[in-house]
Design a protein around this motif. Sequence first.
Motif: not given
Length: 208
Positions: A76, A78, A146, A148
């Motif tokens: 992942r 962010y 969302k 990644d």
Amino acid sequence: MSEKMIENNKVSVIGEIVSGFTFSHEVFGEGFYMVDVAVNRLSEQADIIPLMISERLIDVEGDYSGLTVEAIGQFRSYNRHEGTKNRLVLSVFVREVHFIEEFTDYTKTNQIFLDGYICKAPIYRKTPLGREIADLLLAVNRPYGKSDYIPCIAWGRNARYASGFTVGTRVKVWGRVQSREYTKKLTETECEKRVAYEVSVSKLECAE
């Protein structure tokens, strides 16, 4: 989370815990912590891969340094805000964790599968020694809208093949998670050593 969303991003790493736990963040009362694992390559080198793990999966107060662990989950990303810039931070989000007493099959220490979309034009180049490389950025969907964003690097004929991908192309990738040290120039006189994480591609195919 839907099974389909889990299927498009699967990673499994086996390695030695080489750090303590540091607090990352909390969601609905559940704390998440970071811990580093050294995953051996066949070349005797090791990749230091960060795991993000819930306090509900493991006792984060414990000292597990030197123990061998298998972590299964998703790779992942962010964005971390640093001053005026965003920095892409990558880690393995752990869904299952197992401690391993004995382990001998080092061909299975680091495996990842991604099914996503090219979100930036691939960068194709050759090294001074003539090795072909292509840098890809893959957007892998997650629930609730969302995604990644996973940097991938392909070599040789895979690089040549990948260089023809256009933005929006759906691609399936198999490979390994690797860490790479690089020097970031901050000012004219100041540099900082950093670690980048990416997927080293062993196989890829256009999924459309």
